[in-house]
Structure formats: structure tokens, C-alpha cells
Design a protein around this motif. Structure first.
Motif, PDB file in Angstrom:
ATOM      1  N   ARG A  81     -89.514-107.892 -10.738  1.00 57.88           N
ATOM      2  CA  ARG A  81     -89.018-106.706 -11.457  1.00 57.88           C
ATOM      3  C   ARG A  81     -87.845-106.065 -10.741  1.00 57.88           C
ATOM      4  O   ARG A  81     -86.826-105.715 -11.346  1.00 57.88           O
ATOM      5  CB  ARG A  81     -90.136-105.666 -11.639  1.00 57.88           C
ATOM      6  N   LEU A 122     -91.772-111.262 -14.669  1.00 53.58           N
ATOM      7  CA  LEU A 122     -92.963-111.256 -13.829  1.00 53.58           C
ATOM      8  C   LEU A 122     -92.900-110.080 -12.848  1.00 53.58           C
ATOM      9  O   LEU A 122     -91.817-109.698 -12.407  1.00 53.58           O
ATOM     10  CB  LEU A 122     -93.072-112.573 -13.058  1.00 53.58           C
ATOM     11  N   ALA A 123     -94.070-109.581 -12.495  1.00 50.31           N
ATOM     12  CA  ALA A 123     -94.150-108.372 -11.663  1.00 50.31           C
ATOM     13  C   ALA A 123     -93.360-108.516 -10.366  1.00 50.31           C
ATOM     14  O   ALA A 123     -92.653-107.592  -9.959  1.00 50.31           O
ATOM     15  CB  ALA A 123     -95.609-108.044 -11.378  1.00 50.31           C
ATOM     16  N   ARG A 124     -93.445-109.684  -9.725  1.00 50.82           N
ATOM     17  CA  ARG A 124     -92.790-109.831  -8.425  1.00 50.82           C
ATOM     18  C   ARG A 124     -91.273-109.885  -8.557  1.00 50.82           C
ATOM     19  O   ARG A 124     -90.568-109.754  -7.560  1.00 50.82           O
ATOM     20  CB  ARG A 124     -93.291-111.090  -7.703  1.00 50.82           C
ATOM     21  N   ARG A 163    -104.796-113.783 -11.143  1.00 54.95           N
ATOM     22  CA  ARG A 163    -105.291-112.399 -11.233  1.00 54.95           C
ATOM     23  C   ARG A 163    -106.188-112.229 -12.453  1.00 54.95           C
ATOM     24  O   ARG A 163    -107.201-111.542 -12.410  1.00 54.95           O
ATOM     25  CB  ARG A 163    -104.123-111.416 -11.265  1.00 54.95           C
ATOM     26  N   ASP A 203     -97.620-118.173 -15.250  1.00 55.27           N
ATOM     27  CA  ASP A 203     -97.354-117.981 -13.835  1.00 55.27           C
ATOM     28  C   ASP A 203     -98.669-118.132 -13.067  1.00 55.27           C
ATOM     29  O   ASP A 203     -99.640-117.410 -13.370  1.00 55.27           O
ATOM     30  CB  ASP A 203     -96.760-116.602 -13.605  1.00 55.27           C
ATOM     31  N   ALA A 233    -100.108-114.755 -11.566  1.00 59.48           N
ATOM     32  CA  ALA A 233    -100.621-113.810 -12.566  1.00 59.48           C
ATOM     33  C   ALA A 233    -101.862-114.366 -13.241  1.00 59.48           C
ATOM     34  O   ALA A 233    -102.821-113.638 -13.514  1.00 59.48           O
ATOM     35  CB  ALA A 233     -99.537-113.503 -13.601  1.00 59.48           C
ATOM     36  N   GLU A 255     -98.895-106.547 -17.287  1.00 56.02           N
ATOM     37  CA  GLU A 255     -98.093-107.460 -16.478  1.00 56.02           C
ATOM     38  C   GLU A 255     -97.893-108.751 -17.241  1.00 56.02           C
ATOM     39  O   GLU A 255     -98.835-109.263 -17.863  1.00 56.02           O
ATOM     40  CB  GLU A 255     -98.867-107.728 -15.177  1.00 56.02           C
ATOM     41  N   LEU A 256     -96.688-109.292 -17.181  1.00 51.59           N
ATOM     42  CA  LEU A 256     -96.410-110.574 -17.816  1.00 51.59           C
ATOM     43  C   LEU A 256     -97.166-111.677 -17.086  1.00 51.59           C
ATOM     44  O   LEU A 256     -97.145-111.747 -15.855  1.00 51.59           O
ATOM     45  CB  LEU A 256     -94.905-110.853 -17.762  1.00 51.59           C
ATOM     46  N   VAL A 257     -97.833-112.525 -17.847  1.00 52.13           N
ATOM     47  CA  VAL A 257     -98.535-113.672 -17.285  1.00 52.13           C
ATOM     48  C   VAL A 257     -97.776-114.961 -17.601  1.00 52.13           C
ATOM     49  O   VAL A 257     -97.760-115.898 -16.798  1.00 52.13           O
ATOM     50  CB  VAL A 257     -99.976-113.763 -17.838  1.00 52.13           C
TER      51      VAL A 257
END
Lengths: 260, 519
Positions: A99, A95-97, B390, B384, B387, B361-363
Motif C-alpha cells: 500500500r 495488497l496490504a504490504r 491469514r 497472495d 493473505a 484486505e485484498l487477497v
């Protein structure tokens, strides 16, 4: 200039990695010859296995802590540029947060393996340097280089290098993501140690020109990293891809025109 | 002189002149020695070769003289897959073969403007193997028809015969707006992701994945006489290391090439501008794309020289991708999606500027890997909340026409296994306890395991990482959103093998994930 998404992804990692590596090189240059294994005369003409007293004395000149720090800086300088592909992979998988910390977990696993390998390599280098007469120090380095070159041609080394290229899935969610990134770092570091350790030993046992040898080995390892996995067989593995690319740039060969 | 490549099913006769000349020229090429660069087997080996398979089928044996070391290094095992070079390399490959075939046609007294036909399996009633390829006999009843191949088994478990089931193929790739894609979760692009010289990349472009791979699977099928029944070998067309031995390969690839030409006719669809694509791997000092000429001299080419079929001396008689009407080009598809989300009744064409893809982006992701064998495999892909929010935000903005919606993709990552004779159909959101096959409206895509065995080899190019497949699920996500059903903790994904896969083949999916790609 237009850049593909793959190239854009790599660039996000490239600059932080190069900065880190550059910082490491700066410390090595300022620190003076980086990891210098103490050079002490052996009593023998050529070689005598050093006793515990010799090791104790050597470690008063450079303490274990100093040696560990110097080894860590060496790793930062030399190995960071080799981690672009696995760091891109980790970054894309989580997940982006998460990374940044997943990347740090990978680096921690990788670094741990190399620090443990460093204990073995430094002790080995000390044993070689303490046991050899001063006149034989270059011979010791030459033997270490010869063994590294033989290893360079060995099928088991190719197998290890192939495994080092493997990018496996990582869990997307924390805390498993961090754990799996750390284990990926351990695995990646392990294969890297098997591939590169003999060459790293050479950098430790050269009696002089330590920085230059480190730089040469760094460039060699980076160039090798550009090679694809290959069938494990007895063959001297050298960085053909980079050599071809360099020749192409130097000769400024343009692609042949259409001759239909 | 411009050659016209025509639809094999509309030539007017099963053995129309274009097919008859093809067969005669193929026969002449097949008679040449394997070591001859203008022979059928040599040309097939240019695409790919694995000697144990070739020997199993009697194509070569231990005593067959092999090509020279120089020819092998220059030409053999060259095909570009899982790469942005996939389309231009195959265009050059077809062009080179067509030159050699045409030279043979002329030598036998045929027309100098002979051209390869194409097989448009999407045409109405045209998904069956062309009749001339299905018969062991020439039209006069004599055997030894060179277009017939025994190792062509058709859809596994099917009713018999060789055809392309239309339920397993589609032209969704034609709605892709960008040629080049990403390997980190978003669209892989119409033509593929940037690579170096790549014979088996992990991520495939949209057109390569579907319909290219699926047709290879359906035509090749599964060999009932495989050395190891638990890990069946496909027929020639089903594997990269033998596909080009089958004469139907070139008609299939002529259609893939035609779809590329069709895609380029739409406004906004352009080939990559990057020097890395135009100059090819040669521009980085890597191996050349090279083909033998009819006189056995070397022809080198770059992708930049393959951008226009007309400039290369040929055209297609019809660029309609499938049966009329053609699927909407990317900008129209995007406009239709905006209209659907905004609840507009009419779509029509809009001058919608195709927004450039931003990062992905990974969801969500499944927990661990999944084995696929004899029945459906169900995975829950955990989402998530941040995500997912979003994604919902972008869809909400699209309903107000305040911005372009995210695109959403499902990925089957690091698929490994010991057989290429397999394919999956993927379903999204099937109710618990229901059979996925009872919900054809919930099928989001199909993928074939073309190239899997090489990709799974730990000592091959990708160190055994396998193949990863990307399926766009934006439409399914839009429907969930419009039905207020997107506030989910997880999504059910069902992976159904097209035909049961033996557990001994150890086909595994490393992870199932969902990504959003911002625009």
C-alpha cells in the motif's frame, strides 16, 4: 461519534496528507512568498517581449533549481489535500504490504506531470513578468485571472475535471501494481493540470500577496474537488456543494420535521 | 389509523378490492398532466427520467408540457441508489405515493385505510407476476387496464410471461449483520455504504444488489424493438430512468421495504447511528428528499424519520421474508458458520456477540479486465500466499472456537457497458473444461446491470467508473478449507451471462478480486 467504514478509510489517509500539506505551507511561509517570479522592469511603457538576455538575468536571481524546488513545495502544500480520494482507492486496490509504495508510485506519477507543467507555467510567468512594465504587472495578473475564469466556464475544462474523478482498477500484485499506480498518477495529474493550470498561472504572476493568492486558489481547488462530474457545457463552474454546506452550518438549519 | 400492507398473492382473488382500488387510483393519476406533481408520470420522473427513452415509448413527446423549473429542481431525478440512503429514500417515496393513491381511492368512494400491496416473489408459488398486471383488460373484459404495461418483457430468453426465476434470487442479504458497509472490499452492508446525495453509486448494499436489482432485471427484460439491437434497452422495470412508470414497481419496492422491516426485528440489527445517515444529505447542505403531497405542497423528510414503519402509520401483514422458515439472522448464521468449521453436529441459537468488522484486505485479483458477452467468461484470480494464509489462520482459529473467522468476498469491479438489460451468474471453483451451469452448487451469486449505462457515462456522477458488485463467498471458502483444498495459487471464477449479451454492448469487468474482512 460513530463513523461509517467509508469515513474510517478516508481518515487513514487524511492525517498524513494534511501533515504533508501543512509542512509545505510552513516551508512557504518561512521561505518568504514561496515561488516569487523575479520582478524586473521592462524598458517599454506597457509591454515588450523579453529577450534571452532578460531570461538569463532573471535566472541568475533565482536559479532553475531554486524555482523547481519552490514549485515542488507549492505543489505539496496546495495539491496534497486533493489526493485523498485517489490515494484511498490505490490503497484499497493493492495488497496490504504494497500500500505505501503503491501510494508513493501514484504520487510520483502525479508529481512528475505537475513538475513538467511547472516548467511551462514558470517560463510563461517569467515571460509575462519580464515583458510587462512594472505599472502593468497587476494588469497582467488581471488578464491571467480573466482567462482562468473563462476557462472555468468552458466545457472542455468540465470534461477534464470529470476525467480527473475517474478511479480505475489497479493490478493487485507487484510489480504491475506499482506500474499501474504510477500510470494512474500520470493520468490523474494530466487531467488535473488541464483543469487547474490557468489558476496556477495566476498565483505565479501576481506581483504581491503571493501567499494569500496561493491560499485562496488552494481553497478554491479543494472546494471544487468536492463537486461531482457534470455534463460538459458552457457554464461557470463554482463549488456549489461547499457553499451550500457552509451556508447550512452558518445558519444552523435543522432538518424539517415530519409533516405527514 | 394504521394501514396494513398485504401480500398481493394472498388477497383471495386476482382482482381483490385492494388491487381494484390500486388500478382505479393509478388510472386517475395517469390521466393527469405530466407537469402536475401528483401525476403518474411526474412521480415516475421523481425516481428517474431520460427523455429519449420516454419518447421512444410514447410516454411523452416533444409537445408534452414539462414540469416547471422549480419543480424539476426540487423533485425530479431523486432516487437514491448505491447508497446507504437507498432504503429510507424509497420508504418515503412509497409513503408519498401511497398518500396520493389513497386520496384518490377515497375520492372515488373507497376505503380510507387502503394500503399498497407487496409482491413477495419468494412466497411459495408467488414468483409469477400477479394476474391483474398481466392482462391488458379490466376484470369486466374492457381494455386499458392501467396495471398492464407493454414494456414489461420478462426474463430474457425465458419461456414467456413475466416472473422471477427463483434460481436467480435469494435472501442472503437478511443474514447481513451491519446496516452500513465498506466500499473497499469487505461487506457493503445490508443497507449500503456511506455516500452523499447519490442517484447512482458504484457500490450497492446487499439488499439492493439482491434481490432488488435482480427482480428489476427479470421483470423489465429486454426490448426486442430497441433502437440499437446491439445495445438493447430494457423494459420499464429494467432501468432506473423508467422503472417507476410500471405499477408493479411499487409492489416490488413494498416488498423490499418489508424486508428492511423484517431485518430490523432481529436482535442486533439496527439502523445507522451516524448523524450523516439520520439527517440525510440535508444535514450537509445538500439536496433534500422531497415529495409532493396530495394537495401539491412539498413534503420533506430525512432517513431518521423513516426508521419505523409503525410510526409512519403502516405495518405489513407478515414479516416472514420468504416462504417459511425465514433465513437465519446474522448472529445465528455466524454461529452456524462457527459450528460448521468446528465440526459440531448441532448449531442451535447461540448468544454470539456479533463481532464488529475490522479492515478489509485484498487477497487476490485477476490479471486485467474481462469482456462478458455471449458465453461464460472464465478468470483465474491469483491469490497472495501471505493473505491467503491469514484467511486460513482465521478459519483454523474458528475450528478451535478461538476466534471469529474472516468473511471473504468476491468483487466484480468497474463493470461498464452500454446496456442495462443484462445479468451475470457467478461460479467459483468449477473444474477446468466443465460448464458452470452443470455445477449449480458452485454458484455463489447473481448480479444485475441495473443502472449500468448511467454509471458508465464518463460525464455522469462517477466519471464512467461503472458499477462494482460484492458477493460473499465465505461458505465456499469454508468448504474448500474443510476439504483441505484452500492451498491454491489461484481460484477459477466463471461469469455467465443470464442471457447472451451482444458484443456491441461492450460489457466489461475491470477486475475480479477477492477480499478478506477481519472480525
Amino acid at each position: 461519534m460513530a463513523q461509517s467504514p467509508v469515513r474510517q478509510d478516508r481518515r487513514r489517509i487524511l492525517w498524513p496528507v494534511l501533515l504533508l500539506s501543512g509542512f509545505g505551507w510552513g516551508l512557504l511561509v518561512l521561505g518568504g512568498a514561496g515561488l516569487a517570479v523575479p520582478s524586473l522592469c521592462a524598458g517599454s511603457v506597457i509591454w515588450q517581449s523579453p529577450d534571452a538576455q532578460a531570461f538569463d538575468f532573471a535566472l541568475t536571481i533565482q536559479s532553475p533549481g531554486q524555482l523547481a524546488l519552490a514549485w515542488a513545495v507549492m505543489l505539496m502544500a496546495m495539491m496534497a489535500p486533493l489526493l485523498i480520494a485517489p490515494l484511498c482507492h490505490v490503497r484499497a486496490q493493492v495488497l496490504a504490504r504494497n500500500r505505501f509504495w503503491a501510494g508513493m508510485a501514484f504520487v510520483a506519477g502525479y508529481g512528475l506531470v505537475w513538475m513538467l507543467a511547472g516548467v511551462v507555467l514558470v517560463l510563461q510567468a517569467l515571460w509575462l513578468r519580464l515583458g510587462a512594465a512594472e505599472a502593468a504587472h497587476w494588469a497582467v495578473a488581471a488578464v491571467a485571472l480573466l482567462l482562468a475564469l473563462v476557462w472555468q466556464a468552458a466545457p472542455w475544462r468540465q470534461k477534464a475535471q470529470n476525467r480527473a474523478h475517474r478511479l480505475l482498477p489497479i493490478a493487485g500484485f507487484a510489480p504491475r501494481a506499482f506500474g499501474e499506480a504510477f500510470r494512474f498518477g500520470l493520468r490523474h495529474g494530466g487531467w488535473c493540470v488541464l483543469t487547474c493550470a490557468p489558476l496556477m498561472l495566476v498565483t505565479l504572476v501576481v506581483p504581491d500577496g503571493h501567499l494569500a493568492v496561493m491560499l485562496a486558489v488552494s481553497l478554491w481547488l479543494w472546494a471544487e474537488r468536492q463537486e461531482r462530474p457534470a455534463p460538459p457545457t458552457w457554464r461557470f463552474a463554482w463549488p456549489r456543494s461547499v457553499a451550500r454546506r457552509a451556508r447550512h452550518v452558518l445558519t444552523m438549519q435543522k432538518p424539517a420535521g415530519l409533516r405527514v | 389509523m394504521t394501514r396494513i400492507r398485504k401480500n398481493v398473492h394472498t388477497l383471495g382473488d386476482d382482482w381483490a378490492d385492494d388491487i381494484l382500488w390500486y388500478a382505479r387510483a393509478v388510472k386517475a393519476m395517469q390521466a393527469r398532466d405530466y407537469a402536475d406533481p401528483t401525476s403518474w408520470r411526474f412521480y415516475a420522473a421523481i425516481h428517474g427520467i431520460w427523455e429519449p427513452y420516454w419518447e421512444h415509448h410514447g410516454v411523452i413527446d416533444a409537445n408534452t408540457p414539462r414540469p416547471s423549473q422549480a419543480d424539476t429542481a426540487l423533485y425530479i431525478d431523486q432516487c437514491q441508489h448505491g447508497s446507504w440512503y437507498f432504503l429510507p429514500w424509497h420508504r418515503g417515496y412509497l409513503l408519498a405515493l401511497e398518500k396520493i393513491l389513497c386520496a384518490e381511492v377515497v375520492a372515488q368512494g373507497g376505503p380510507a385505510d387502503w394500503a399498497l400491496p407487496y409482491w413477495n416473489y419468494f412466497g411459495t408459488g408467488q414468483n409469477g407476476l400477479p394476474a391483474a398486471f398481466a392482462s391488458p383488460d379490466w376484470p369486466d373484459g374492457t381494455g386499458d387496464n392501467p396495471l398492464f404495461v407493454a414494456a414489461r418483457f420478462g426474463p430474457p430468453g425465458g419461456p414467456g410471461g413475466v416472473f422471477v426465476p427463483l434460481s436467480g434470487v435469494n435472501l442472503d442479504a437478511m443474514t447481513e449483520g451491519q446496516f452500513t458497509g465498506t466500499a473497499t472490499g469487505g461487506s457493503t452492508g445490508f443497507g449500503g455504504v456511506e455516500t452523499e446525495f447519490e442517484t447512482g453509486g458504484e457500490d450497492k448494499g446487499a439488499l439492493e444488489q439482491q434481490p432488488h436489482d435482480m427482480v428489476h432485471y427479470y421483470v423489465g427484460g429486454s426490448d426486442p424493438n430497441s433502437p440499437n439491437p446491439a445495445q438493447p434497452w430494457p423494459g420499464f422495470m429494467g432501468t432506473t430512468i423508467a422503472a417507476a412508470l410500471d405499477p408493479i414497481f411499487y409492489l416490488h419496492h413494498a416488498n423490499i421495504d418489508r424486508l428492511w422491516s423484517a431485518w430490523l426485528t432481529e436482535a442486533g440489527h439496527v439502523n445507522p447511528p451516524e448523524a450523516g445517515w439520520n439527517d440525510g444529505p440535508t444535514g450537509q447542505g445538500q439536496r433534500h428528499f422531497a415529495m409532493p403531497n396530495p394537495d401539491k405542497t412539498e413534503w420533506r423528510y430525512t432517513p431518521g424519520e423513516m426508521v419505523s414503519d409503525q410510526q409512519l402509520g403502516y405495518v405489513y401483514d407478515d414479516l416472514t421474508p420468504g416462504a417459511a422458515p425465514a433465513p437465519a439472522p446474522a448472529r445465528v448464521a455466524a454461529a452456524a458458520r462457527m459450528a460448521r468449521l468446528a465440526g459440531d453436529a448441532a448449531t442451535g441459537e447461540e448468544a454470539l456477540v456479533m463481532a464488529q468488522a475490522k479492515g478489509s484486505e485484498l487477497v487476490g485479483a485477476s490479471d486485467g479486465g474481462h469482456a462478458v458477452s455471449e458465453g461464460a467468461t472464465r478468470a483465474r484470480v491469483r491469490l497472495d500466499p501471505a493473505a491467503r494464509t491469514r484467511v486460513q489462520g482465521s478459519l483454523d482459529a474458528a475450528t478451535r472456537r478461538a476466534g471469529p473467522p474472516d468473511r471473504v468476498f468476491l468483487r466484480l469491479e468497474n463493470v461498464t457497458g452500454a446496456t442495462e438489460a443484462g445479468a451475470f451468474h457467478v461460479y467459483l471453483g468449477v473444474p477446468e473444461g466443465d460448464a458452470p451451469q452443470d455445477h449449480p452448487d458452485l454458484q455463489v451469486g447473481s448480479v444485475a446491470l441495473f443502472g449500468l449505462t448511467r454509471a458508465s457515462d464518463p460525464d455522469a456522477q462517477h466519471a464512467g467508473a461503472g458499477l462494482s458488485f460484492t458477493i460473499e463467498i465465505s461458505a465456499a471458502v469454508d468448504r474448500l478449507h474443510l476439504d483441505n483444498g484452500l492451498d491454491l495459487e489461484d481460484l477459477a471464477v466463471d461469469v455467465v451471462p443470464d442471457h447472451p449479451i451482444h458484443p456491441g454492448a461492450k460489457v466489461q469487468i475491470g477486475r475480479i478480486s477477492i477480499y478478506r474482512q477481519e472480525h
